[in-house]
Motif scaffolding. Structure first.
Motif, short mmCIF file in Angstrom:
data_model
loop_
_atom_site.label_atom_id
_atom_site.label_comp_id
_atom_site.label_asym_id
_atom_site.label_seq_id
_atom_site.Cartn_x
_atom_site.Cartn_y
_atom_site.Cartn_z
N ALA A 110 67.41 51.70 13.03
CA ALA A 110 67.81 52.46 11.93
C ALA A 110 69.20 53.23 12.05
O ALA A 110 69.36 53.80 12.95
N ALA A 111 69.93 53.19 11.05
CA ALA A 111 71.08 53.89 10.89
C ALA A 111 70.94 55.52 10.86
O ALA A 111 69.93 55.71 10.11
N VAL A 112 71.75 56.11 11.67
CA VAL A 112 71.37 57.68 11.73
C VAL A 112 72.73 58.20 11.63
O VAL A 112 73.84 57.82 12.46
N SER A 113 73.09 59.18 10.80
CA SER A 113 74.49 59.65 10.68
C SER A 113 74.65 60.91 11.43
O SER A 113 73.67 61.44 12.00
N PRO A 114 75.65 61.24 12.15
CA PRO A 114 75.84 62.55 12.98
C PRO A 114 75.42 63.67 12.16
O PRO A 114 74.99 64.69 13.03
N GLY A 115 74.99 63.85 10.74
CA GLY A 115 74.71 64.98 10.31
C GLY A 115 73.13 65.10 10.11
O GLY A 115 72.65 65.73 9.56
N ALA A 116 72.46 64.05 10.64
CA ALA A 116 70.96 63.73 10.83
C ALA A 116 70.33 65.15 11.34
O ALA A 116 71.05 65.67 12.03
N PRO A 117 69.25 65.35 11.03
CA PRO A 117 68.35 66.41 11.94
C PRO A 117 68.21 66.16 13.41
O PRO A 117 68.22 64.91 13.76
N PRO A 118 67.98 67.32 14.13
CA PRO A 118 68.22 66.82 15.57
C PRO A 118 67.14 66.21 16.09
O PRO A 118 67.23 65.15 17.10
N PRO A 119 65.79 66.25 15.52
CA PRO A 119 64.63 65.07 16.11
C PRO A 119 65.17 63.84 15.87
O PRO A 119 65.04 62.87 16.57
#
Length: 188
Positions: free
Chosen positions: A50-59
């Motif tokens: 799953a793509a995750v942006s650097p601004g995603a929540p820490p978990p």
């Protein structure tokens, strides 16, 4: 006092429902974000990329680092780790460091099984550093303590030797210790 209440009452009757509606919308948006983050974490833990942006929540970032580490894609995990370091969530940073260290140890064990000792040494050293960093963030992380112990037993920390003249090796006396298990480290 009655006059003040009489003037404020119509405004409060209009403002209170608007305020309650705005609060409910804010809670709804936050619940939607949390649900989306939980779905992303579940997908990553199930093995779905799953793509995750650097601004995603820490978990979510920690789950993505663990996903990438399990697949040996450490170069992709490093930027996410630096984002976690900049944040305030120390538990997720410790879990991400632990996952990265485990990936390096798996790679080192593969190299050791093939007899490539020279290539395995730096990976074990890097994994020990990551285990220590994880323990710095979360001192009660028992799994990191155990794995640090295993990694430390694979390759010992030897004293810094100063090699200047051919085969002669010199070391400062306070940096020398015995590395044989069961041997005392001090005088008689």
């Amino acid at each position: 006092m009655r006059r003040l209440w009489g003037r404020l009452r119509p405004s409060l009757i209009v403002a209170l429902p608007v305020l309650l509606l705005a609060t409910a919308a804010a809670f709804g948006i936050e619940a939607w974000r949390m649900e989306r983050a939980n779905r992303t974490i579940a997908a990553l833990e199930a093995g779905t990329d799953a793509a995750v942006s650097p601004g995603a929540p820490p978990p979510v970032l920690a789950a993505r680092v663990a996903f990438l580490a399990k697949r040996g894609r450490l170069d992709e995990a490093e930027p996410l780790l630096s984002v976690l370091e900049a944040g305030d969530d120390r538990g997720d940073l410790a879990r991400a460091r632990y996952a990265l260290a485990n990936a390096r140890m798996r790679e080192a064990f593969g190299l050791l099984a093939r007899g490539e000792l020279d290539k395995a040494g730096p990976l074990v050293t890097l994994s020990r550093q990551d285990y220590r960093r994880a323990l710095r963030e979360r001192p009660d992380f028992w799994d990191a303590k155990f794995n640090l112990d295993v990694a430390s037993r694979l390759i010992r920390d030897y004293p810094e030797l100063d090699r200047t003249d051919g085969d002669e090796l010199r070391a400062e006396p306070k940096k020398i210790w015995t590395d044989i298990p069961g041997q005392p480290r001090g005088g008689p």
